[in-house]
Design an enzyme around this catalytic site. Structure first.
Site, short mmCIF file in Angstrom:
data_model
loop_
_atom_site.label_atom_id
_atom_site.label_comp_id
_atom_site.label_asym_id
_atom_site.label_seq_id
_atom_site.Cartn_x
_atom_site.Cartn_y
_atom_site.Cartn_z
N GLY A 8 -16.38 -3.38 9.35
CA GLY A 8 -15.79 -4.15 10.44
C GLY A 8 -15.40 -3.20 11.55
N GLY A 9 -14.87 -3.74 12.60
CA GLY A 9 -14.44 -2.93 13.73
C GLY A 9 -13.06 -2.34 13.50
N ALA A 10 -12.61 -1.58 14.47
CA ALA A 10 -11.27 -0.98 14.41
C ALA A 10 -10.21 -2.08 14.36
CB ALA A 10 -11.05 -0.08 15.63
N SER A 12 -9.67 -4.36 12.29
CA SER A 12 -10.18 -5.68 11.91
C SER A 12 -9.53 -6.23 10.65
CB SER A 12 -11.70 -5.61 11.71
OG SER A 12 -12.01 -4.74 10.62
N LYS A 14 -10.04 -4.46 7.64
CA LYS A 14 -10.91 -4.05 6.53
C LYS A 14 -10.19 -3.22 5.47
CE LYS A 14 -12.97 -0.49 9.42
NZ LYS A 14 -11.97 -0.74 10.46
N SER A 15 -9.28 -2.35 5.86
CA SER A 15 -8.55 -1.55 4.86
C SER A 15 -7.65 -2.44 4.00
CB SER A 15 -7.71 -0.46 5.53
OG SER A 15 -8.54 0.52 6.10
N ALA A 33 -8.83 9.27 0.09
CA ALA A 33 -8.63 9.35 1.54
C ALA A 33 -9.51 10.43 2.14
CB ALA A 33 -7.16 9.65 1.84
N HIS A 49 -0.59 3.52 6.42
CA HIS A 49 -1.43 3.08 5.30
C HIS A 49 -0.70 3.30 3.98
CE1 HIS A 49 -5.68 2.19 6.68
NE2 HIS A 49 -5.04 2.43 7.82
N ARG A 50 -0.08 4.46 3.82
CA ARG A 50 0.64 4.77 2.57
C ARG A 50 1.78 3.77 2.34
NH1 ARG A 50 0.61 11.17 3.40
NH2 ARG A 50 -1.17 11.65 2.07
#
Length: 167
Positions: A8-10, A12, A14-15, A33, A49-50
């Site tokens: 996907g894009g930035a 979006s 996805k993560s 990572a 993210h963490r």
């Protein structure tokens, strides 16, 4: 064993989607990572993210030797690789043969026992970049994504936080 590619894009989603898919498998999840905290902005992204993931993940920082890290962590919980496009950038910056590395990863994935969820950016939907390095990166990312999608069991494209099943 499952190989799932999420693109996907930035920003979006996805993560977040990949984290959810990885947690659905039994066992303690492993976060692989590829990012390196080379500046304050990247440090903040990694921290965000963490914080979202929580503390129940095993974390491995692997900027270059991805296939080896997947073999080393095989046999436990599902692995989430976030992300392939940063890995590609790391390979190119280090002067490594990115095509050989991508093909080695594609050959390794079917030989693994534990599930792998891979995140990648779709960078080829915009205008053609105005410089040779950016065009090379865009083209390499497209080739990498096609190569990994071909060997994946499932491929999802995430837009506005919503997954679309492609394969």
């Amino acid at each position: 064993m499952a190989v799932i590619l999420i693109t996907g894009g930035a920003r979006s989603g996805k993560s977040k989607r990949a984290e959810m898919r990885t947690r659905a498998f039994p066992g303690q999840p492993v976060y692989v990572a590829t990012a390196e905290a080379l500046d304050g902005e990247m440090e903040a992204r990694i921290a965000k993210h963490r914080a979202r993931r929580g503390t129940d993940w095993i974390e491995r920082e692997v900027p270059l030797d991805l296939a080896a890290a997947l073999f080393a962590s095989d046999g436990g919980g599902a692995r989430l690789v976030d992300c392939l496009t940063l890995w590609l950038s790391n390979l190119m910056h280090a002067g490594r043969d990115w095509e050989r590395e991508v093909n080695a990863l594609a050959a390794a994935l079917p030989r693994l026992n534990s599930p792998v969820v891979l995140v990648t950016n779709e960078v080829g939907l915009g205008i053609v970049p105005d410089n040779a390095l950016a065009r090379l990166y865009r083209d390499a990312a497209g080739i990498m994504n096609q190569t990994i999608a071909e060997c994946a069991d499932e491929v999802e494209f995430v837009v506005a936080g919503l997954p679309m099943k492609l394969k």
